[in-house]
Design an enzyme around this catalytic site. Structure first.
Site, short mmCIF file in Angstrom:
data_model
loop_
_atom_site.label_atom_id
_atom_site.label_comp_id
_atom_site.label_asym_id
_atom_site.label_seq_id
_atom_site.Cartn_x
_atom_site.Cartn_y
_atom_site.Cartn_z
N LYS A 3 -6.24 -5.19 5.27
CA LYS A 3 -5.39 -6.01 4.42
C LYS A 3 -4.64 -7.05 5.24
O LYS A 3 -4.20 -6.77 6.37
CB LYS A 3 -4.40 -5.10 3.69
CG LYS A 3 -3.49 -5.80 2.67
CD LYS A 3 -2.58 -4.76 2.00
CE LYS A 3 -1.69 -5.39 0.93
NZ LYS A 3 -0.86 -4.36 0.24
N SER B 296 -1.11 -4.43 -4.61
CA SER B 296 -1.35 -5.67 -3.89
C SER B 296 -2.52 -5.60 -2.92
O SER B 296 -2.94 -6.62 -2.38
CB SER B 296 -0.09 -6.06 -3.12
OG SER B 296 0.21 -5.09 -2.13
N SER C 226 0.56 0.08 -4.42
CA SER C 226 -0.41 -0.94 -4.03
C SER C 226 -1.70 -0.44 -3.44
O SER C 226 -2.64 -1.21 -3.23
CB SER C 226 0.24 -1.94 -3.06
OG SER C 226 1.20 -2.71 -3.73
#
Length: 409
Positions: A45, A122, A146
């Site tokens: 990420k 996210s 997330s």
């Protein structure tokens, strides 16, 4: 050109095809050692530092105003040393401040399980990378859901570890008392293997799990079709673990809506403390929903605490006592299936509020939570979550691996 001499495709090409490749994410890192993850690939990420690359945080102005990292994030270093190969960086919602997975600047990664629906955020790009087969596992972060939410919406496995158990050096913060390093995989066994590299040994009691708690108020938040789809997996989990105790989790301290409100206030205050100075200085361009949330965070920071911190302490004590050494809380991971990409603002807010009322349970109490793909509604995946006492992460992953053949799709 025959197959033997054909060039090896760029390792991040599949990330790009899935809409999951972050700006500047087109790189590969070879393993630095050998170990339990030999031959496996992972994506990262865009909140994790990679030496020589700017950590972009899902926002062009953040990317523009920060310098390249000098060293890899600690978790990336450990995975490389265990034999895994990194194949690139993945898209995140702006500064990780959303559960939708729709980035205003960089687009929406593909939900391979339900292409007309959002992937959840996210950690949207990392979830899309795993679900779409671009890599074996991927790193995300989980502050308010997330990892757990995109794992459920994409039909894969995910973990939010106990707060503070995984080394988060080199990971961009959102709200420090809630942030965790998390990860995704397509099997519970691999989820546990990654945990074997990243997690410390479990602390305290090592008794097998033997008691299940079913919170009526948590299950009432789920859409009836979701609850019905998860019921068979839930009952199989109960049969495998031990007797079930029906109870109401939050009735005598405001209900789960009050827990969610406290969570959001505490989180937003921390978010503004973390990023407010940069926002005021740089005046970055955010997508409309993200801009609104940062404005709310500024307002929250100006308010005095109205008992939210004390409620968090009460919740933490309650769950620690309830789960003790052998208890498991089973809840729906999300309140509904992934919303359509074309959802209205009202539908988005409704999904977020109901789902945050579920994810805030582990978030407020800093507990480990694993989500397993356990059902389908209208062809879209739904997830079942297992929550254990703080510090029982490895035992929780082992339990998920034992249950997966029985309860998962």
């Amino acid at each position: 050109m025959n197959q033997a001499t054909a060039p090896i495709p760029e390792p991040w090409k599949r990330l790009r095809d899935l809409g999951a490749l972050a700006p500047g994410g087109d790189f590969a890192l070879e393993p630095t050692g050998a170990g339990p993850l030999n031959g496996l690939t992972f994506a990262v990420k865009d909140l994790y530092d990679i030496a020589g690359r700017v950590t972009g945080g899902g926002n062009p102005d953040w990317l523009r105003t920060h310098q390249p990292a000098k060293v890899h994030a600690a978790s990336v270093t450990r995975l490389l040393a265990a034999g895994a190969r990194a194949i690139g960086k993945t898209v995140t919602d702006e500064l990780a401040f959303s559960l939708n997975g729709q980035n205003f600047h960089y687009g929406t990664p593909r939900n391979s399980a339900a292409p007309d629906r959002i992937p959840g955020g996210s950690s949207s790009g990392s979830a899309a990378a795993v679900a779409g087969g671009a890599c074996d596992f991927a790193l995300g972060t989980d502050t308010g859901g997330s990892v757990r939410i995109p794992a459920a919406l994409n039909g894969i496995f995910g973990i939010r570890p106990s707060h503070g158990t995984v080394d988060d050096r080199g990971v961009m913060a959102l709200a420090r008392s809630h942030d965790t390093v998390g990860w995704f995989a397509r099997s519970a066994d691999l989820l546990a293997r990654v945990g074997g590299v990243l997690l410390p040994p479990d602390g305290g009691e090592d008794a097998p799990f033997g008691e299940v708690y079913l919170a009526r108020d948590a299950w009432a938040l789920a859409d009836p079709a979701v609850a019905a789809a998860l019921a068979p997996a839930r009952e199989k989990a109960i049969s495998a673990i031990g007797p079930a105790i029906d109870m109401t989790l939050a009735a005598d301290c405001g209900g789960l809506s009050a827990w969610r409100t406290a969570f959001r206030f505490l989180q937003m205050r921390e978010i503004w403390a973390e990023h407010g100075a940069w926002i005021e200085c740089e005046k970055p361009r955010f997508g409309p929903e993200i801009a609104e949330r940062f404005a709310m965070s500024k307002e929250a920071a100006a308010r005095t605490d109205s008992g939210e911190a004390e409620l968090r302490r009460t919740i933490t004590r309650r769950l620690d006592d309830m789960l003790s050494a052998d208890g498991i809380l089973i809840v729906p991971t999300a309140a509904d299936i992934a919303p359509l990409k074309s959802m209205s603002a009202a539908d988005s807010a409704g999904f977020r509020d109901r789902t945050l009322s579920l994810t805030c349970i582990a978030g407020l109490a800093r507990l480990p939570q694993v989500t397993l793909p356990a059902g389908l509604v209208q062809g879209a995946p739904v997830g079942l979550s297992l929550i254990a006492r703080h510090g029982r992460d490895r035992a929780l992953l082992a339990l998920a691996a034992r249950l997966a053949p029985e309860v998962c799709l």
